[in-house]
Enzyme design. Structure first.
Site, short mmCIF file in Angstrom:
data_model
loop_
_atom_site.label_atom_id
_atom_site.label_comp_id
_atom_site.label_asym_id
_atom_site.label_seq_id
_atom_site.Cartn_x
_atom_site.Cartn_y
_atom_site.Cartn_z
N HIS A 214 24.37 -1.42 -8.23
CA HIS A 214 25.37 -0.08 -8.91
C HIS A 214 26.25 -1.32 -9.72
O HIS A 214 26.70 -1.67 -10.74
CB HIS A 214 26.28 0.64 -8.81
CG HIS A 214 26.73 1.43 -9.70
ND1 HIS A 214 26.75 1.92 -10.66
CD2 HIS A 214 28.60 1.41 -9.66
CE1 HIS A 214 27.53 2.51 -11.27
NE2 HIS A 214 29.00 2.70 -10.84
N ASP B 112 19.92 2.00 -9.27
CA ASP B 112 21.44 2.45 -9.10
C ASP B 112 21.37 3.75 -8.77
O ASP B 112 20.93 4.80 -9.36
CB ASP B 112 21.80 2.04 -9.97
CG ASP B 112 23.32 2.37 -10.36
OD1 ASP B 112 24.45 2.84 -9.24
OD2 ASP B 112 24.02 1.86 -11.83
N SER C 23 29.50 2.97 -15.27
CA SER C 23 29.93 3.28 -13.95
C SER C 23 30.43 4.71 -14.81
O SER C 23 30.38 5.55 -15.79
CB SER C 23 30.59 3.36 -12.66
OG SER C 23 30.85 3.65 -11.96
#
Length: 554
Positions: A532, A439, A375
């Protein structure tokens, strides 16, 4: 194009030639959701009133500000609206995260609901204590796996791959190294004591340090990173792992949805929020970006000998010298210098990690280093070597083994992408960007034919069947259009069904926790967020199979 060497690149030669002429070039654009009101937002949204839109923007050039407000109106609107909502929800998110962490650890440390009930009856309830070896993050409760994948002779494979420089290839990738990277990226969400315990006791590796670093824009220690070596002496591998977006951290999510950028001449435009997270500037005083990124006379672009040598002056010596070299003409004003000095004194991620990395590389002469993150951590992981190249740290970059990111947002424009490809793709690929299915975060900040932000590097894309493709860009790079919305929601239904059976089809280590199943249910409404989670990235690396026959993504 050749990889970075001691021979000056075209960028370095031009930078030296044009040093003086570029001192005052500071192109940037800042999106400030707090500057305009609701009526301004409505005028900009409904009537395309550019004057109202410009109220939310700040730039070094009125032409840039007006052009962006026209050309990228919808993207800027999304950024403003989402960040306004995140700002309003900031405190509730913080309190929710505090309660969720406490409740999850209360259940975990007392053996579940029944264990908690029995302990309550016996007066033996264990109360979770933050920042202890037993206090696990929300991400850790989503996916409780802590051990590396038990392939045959995993550590031996890892050592051999590093010493022989057999880094991941486009065909399949080094699974042992990829698994270590995704597990380290997931581990970065934990506190320092948990990180040290798992690295030492479970991975049988050497824990170097954990850093809680200062973000001068957010005015808090909001960037976390840890470093490990595969062994304490004669190490082959050094790993740097940056923490990513925390589920209940409004500042992290605001950074992901930010559109603001700063332009580095001849290198490209870089996401301003990610620069701030590394400690390389503060939008409240945009001159700080110039001080950190463009000054050639100070050691920010090290080294003094022009080579970034590991055996040159120590960082402490450099930091003492650099202020003597920072002349009045370069600092602009005494006030600006004071602000910059105050900022530099605080421990920031880029400087703390670079200083330690130099020391470790000198200690372990044969070691190479890998940078990783999930991320937001992925964005910082690829931005870190980018700045090393900018600062001409060639001796460090020679020992870069690879960069592995998971669910990483875009960090800059096409110019930046082309520049970094010359340093991370040749003579062999060193940058691998892993993307799972729908995602949302790798699609941020959004991109289209005319838009600013672009991905680069090898994209290892896994669909929801964990089938791998090597692409330049993940499918459906933006979440616009009815087709994408429908397919993303159908995919989330499949992922929920899969969560109940994957433990039976692939083994107990893949059985998903009740908390992860709950996240899958939430994913029915927000599929891009649920996808995610690190769980599917761990599964992709461990179960992923290369696509042989083309098939549409589920």
């Amino acid at each position: 194009m050749a990889a970075a060497t001691n021979t000056p690149t075209e960028f370095e030669e031009n930078s030296n030639d044009d040093d003086k002429s570029e001192m005052n070039i500071t192109n940037y654009l800042i999106v400030r959701p707090e500057k305009g009101g609701i009526l301004d937002l409505l005028r900009y949204l409904v009537w395309a009133d550019i004057g109202s839109g410009v109220k939310f923007l700040e730039s070094s050039d009125e032409g840039i500000m007006g052009g962006e407000a026209v050309d990228h109106r919808w993207i800027i609107l999304v950024s403003i609206i989402v960040r306004k909502i995140i700002s309003l929800l900031g405190k509730p998110m913080e309190y929710t995260g505090f309660v969720a962490d406490f409740f999850l650890n209360l259940l975990f440390q007392n053996g579940g609901i029944m264990g908690l009930f029995l302990n309550f009856l016996q007066g033996k309830v264990v109360t979770p204590q933050r920042d202890t070896e037993t206090f696990i993050s929300t991400i850790g409760h989503l996916d409780g796996r802590i051990d590396l994948y038990r392939d045959e002779n995993l550590l031996e494979q890892l050592d051999n791959s590093v010493s022989a420089e057999k880094i991941a290839t486009e065909e399949i990738g080094n699974r042992a190294l990829m698994d270590l990277c995704i597990m380290a990226s997931k581990l970065a969400y934990e506190n320092a004591k948990v990180v040290q315990s798992i690295v030492v006791q479970h991975w049988k590796m050497h824990f170097v340090d954990f850093y809680n670093c200062w973000n001068d824009f957010q005015k808090e220690m909001s960037t976390q990173v840890f470093i490990l070596c595969d062994k304490p002496k004669d190490a082959n591998l050094i790993l740097i792992s940056f923490r990513g977006t925390e589920p209940f951290d409004a500042d992290d999510w605001g950074t992901d949805f930010d559109y603001s950028w700063y332009e580095i001449p001849k290198l490209g435009r870089v996401h301003m929020g990610f620069l701030e997270a590394l400690g390389l500037g503060n939008r409240a005083d945009t001159a700080t970006f110039h001080n950190h990124l463009q000054m050639k006379s100070t050691s920010f672009n090290h080294g003094y000998d022009g080579s970034g040598s590991l055996s040159s002056n120590t960082d402490s010596d450099m930091e003492e010298n650099e202020w003597d070299q920072f002349s009045a003409s370069e600092e602009g004003t005494a006030v600006g210098h004071k602000k910059f000095l105050s900022e530099k004194v605080k421990k920031t991620a880029y400087y703390a990690v670079r200083k330690k990395l130099k020391s470790i590389l000198m200690e372990h002469k044969n070691a190479k280093f890998v940078v990783t993150g999930h991320s937001l951590g992925g964005a910082l992981a690829v931005l870190f070597p980018t700045v090393l190249v900018l600062h001409q740290q060639t001796d460090i970059m020679k020992r870069l083994l690879g960069v592995y990111t998971f669910g990483q947002p875009r960090i800059g424009n096409l110019q930046l992408a082309k520049f970094m490809e010359a340093h991370l793709e040749y003579p062999v690929p060193k940058y691998f960007r892993v993307v799972y299915s729908y995602d949302l975060v790798p699609r941020l900040p959004c991109d289209d034919k005319t838009f600013l932000y672009k991905h680069f590097g090898v994209c290892l894309y896994y669909n929801s069947l964990y089938i791998e493709q090597k692409l330049d860009e993940e499918p459906d790079p933006n979440f616009y259009g009815l087709r994408n919305v429908v397919s993303a929601h159908l995919n989330s239904v499949w992922e929920l069904i899969r969560s109940f059976v994957v433990g039976y089809t692939h083994g107990p280590m893949y059985k998903e926790s009740w908390f992860m199943v709950f996240a899958r249910i939430m994913g029915l409404a927000l599929p891009g967020i649920a996808a995610h989670c690190p769980t599917d990235y761990v599964n992709s690396v461990r179960l992923g199979k290369e696509r042989v026959v083309r098939m549409s993504s589920f």
